[in-house]
Design an enzyme around this catalytic site. Sequence first.
Site, mmCIF file in Angstrom:
data_model
loop_
_atom_site.group_PDB
_atom_site.id
_atom_site.type_symbol
_atom_site.label_atom_id
_atom_site.label_comp_id
_atom_site.label_asym_id
_atom_site.label_seq_id
_atom_site.Cartn_x
_atom_site.Cartn_y
_atom_site.Cartn_z
ATOM 1 N N CYS A 18 0.835 -1.198 0.000
ATOM 2 C CA CYS A 18 0.000 0.000 0.000
ATOM 3 C C CYS A 18 0.871 1.249 0.000
ATOM 4 C CB CYS A 18 -0.920 -0.008 1.217
ATOM 5 S SG CYS A 18 -2.096 1.374 1.234
ATOM 6 N N CYS B 277 0.373 3.800 1.566
ATOM 7 C CA CYS B 277 0.421 4.427 2.888
ATOM 8 C C CYS B 277 1.706 4.074 3.618
ATOM 9 C CB CYS B 277 -0.787 4.013 3.724
ATOM 10 S SG CYS B 277 -0.727 2.300 4.328
ATOM 11 N N CYS C 95 -6.503 3.964 5.592
ATOM 12 C CA CYS C 95 -5.095 4.240 5.860
ATOM 13 C C CYS C 95 -4.560 5.380 5.009
ATOM 14 C CB CYS C 95 -4.265 2.987 5.614
ATOM 15 S SG CYS C 95 -4.247 2.465 3.878
ATOM 16 N N HIS D 111 -9.475 -16.028 -5.141
ATOM 17 C CA HIS D 111 -10.715 -15.238 -5.127
ATOM 18 C C HIS D 111 -10.940 -14.486 -6.437
ATOM 19 C CE1 HIS D 111 -11.549 -16.152 -1.021
ATOM 20 N NE2 HIS D 111 -10.521 -15.466 -0.523
#
Length: 700
Positions: free
Chosen positions: A293, A295, A378, A430
């Site tokens: 990420c 962040c 975040c 998934h």
Amino acid sequence: MDLRVGERGMRPGSDTALLTPLHPPLLLTPFSPQPRAVASSVVKQKLQEVILKKQKQAALERTNSNTLTASPVAYSDMVECNVHTVEMLDLNAHTASLPPDSSPSSSSTPVSGCSSPNDSLPNENGLLPSAGGLSHEVIQGMDTVQLQFAPQLDHLTPGGAHPHKPLSRTRSEPLPQSPRTLHTHLLQQQHNTQLLERLKQQTHLGKSLLWEQQKQLQQLHRQMETLAVPMLRGGGGGVGSGLGVHRPLSRTQSSPASTSLTLPEKPLSLDGSSKPRFTTGLVYDSQMLRHQCTCGDNSSHPEHAGRIQSIWSRLQERGLRGQCETIRGRKATMEELQSVHTERHVLLYGTNPLNRLKLDNRKLAGILSQRMFVMLPCGGVGVDNDTIWNESHTSTASRMAAGSVVELACRVAKGELKNGFAVVRPPGHHADPSNPMGFCYFNSVAIAARKLQHRLSVSKILIVDWDIHHGNGTQEVFYSDPSVLYISLHRYDDGNFFPGSGSPAEVGSGAGEGFNVNVAWTGGLDPPMGDAEYLAAFRSVVMPIAQEFSPDFVLVSAGFDAAEGNPAPLGGYKVSAKCFSHLTRQLRSLAGGRVVLSLEGGHDLTAICDASEACVSALLDIQDPLPEEVLLQKPSANAVHSLQAVIQIQSQYWQSVKAHSGSVGVSYLAAQRRDCEEADAVNALALLSVGPMEDDSNSM
């Protein structure tokens, strides 16, 4: 000798002959003809005396040093330099008659001095010409200067003498030495020459031996290829083993740079090939670590780079990586990705700003405009609330994960490796054909299965998914495909656990009906499912159906979030690492042992490291048996209820599960004893039925 253009008298037009051999970038300004200086008879007499003296001195030195072979050209140059020194003594008297601009101080373009190649000008290749080349070619062109070697000095005319700068020793000419010193120096040179010759002979011998060995190995390999049997395929299209391929050869660190031979990275095998060891294969690539990420805080993101980094380090610490063959990962191609996913999905999530430059901008621009991102709490960006997106690195990491699983599966299918474990991220089960979700972008296991089908003609593939979350993407890809049997063991809780799919009633459609098996655990965490429940599921559902299907290859979506240690929102079960090892050993009994595990979920670092270590050990056939108390434990009531629901549905398609409906609730050892008793009873009945027939045949 120091030939300064501005210090010599030159005839009209002679500057052209002087500049012809010089390098073009050097610009010399032509000079106008200058008045000539005439040497006196006294100077000529002194010159002759100097020449005779030098000749006698040289003859004496050659007599005293019988081993010394002095160069006549070098001596002539030295005599010539002294001649010009004498000339300078006389010509200094005539400098008053020369114009001011022809004085030595007015020249700023010195050329090489006497026998000084290091001071000479570069040739067309940028290299310095040899002294010999200048002594003949350049000097011959300067007919007005009349510079000749010592035997030809009698041709000098009074008008041919020219002013010269006083000579100093050049960089390339050593100081004069005594005969004894020269003799010692020569002996040292001879010793060094002999030593160098021996080293050359040894190096040449080493090269010859290597070359002969290489030729013999190549000849033997060609013979084996001629006699080799084509790769066999098992029943139903299963892949057998074949000859391995060569690895590219590269020069080893210890081999000399001068050799033309390239040595293999590993010792050559007897058949002349450098194929990998036939053992467990591992794949991992650091590019997958960059998917993180923006962040910069991994504490709020359970799927982070530390997962695979920790597993890879654990395998090294335990010495397992040394027992395995590590292969190089690669990015999945666009074609491989589109074997499972739509073109739109591949262009959206399989490209980054750099490689988009190579694609059709018109088509890409329209697709990229459809992308939807969400702002995460975040401060980063994601495609949903859980799945982060890094514009620079996510696509590369996702393609690397998929391509690495594909590469490992193909190596095992070709018989180059026994089995394999892929340490990859982000996970994939998934991801459906058109949507990313649950940390997943590309369905790595599904893409590998398609590759095995299309490229290697593997006809029947079993996919076992023991991640605690249902592999909704994998189920969707193969839902109507009878050549791929998908079996998932997951926490279901009547559809209340992510992703909500995976009901036991979801059995496939069309030709694929009956080839989708969902072992859907219900009952929440009261109690949490553990070793006894997973052993019961494998004993009564997974292995009977798998053996009846008889796959040619086994792929495992090896998520470890059912392992003890994962928090309840992401797991909550208590399956031990030893249990995962046991399940892996059972799957190795299928498809001739051609099994590849691919990391999916699992977010507690200690738990996934323990489980990965246990599974790799099982692939290497390292025994780690379960404790007896686990083998004696009965599965929970919720587990028995869940398994009976699966058996009731799947018995319509698989005869083998019917026999296990009555033994679901017993322990592993009790079920094993029951199976042994039933087998003994069957054998006894067979013997009874055979006995009378033998009596009848004897009476006849």
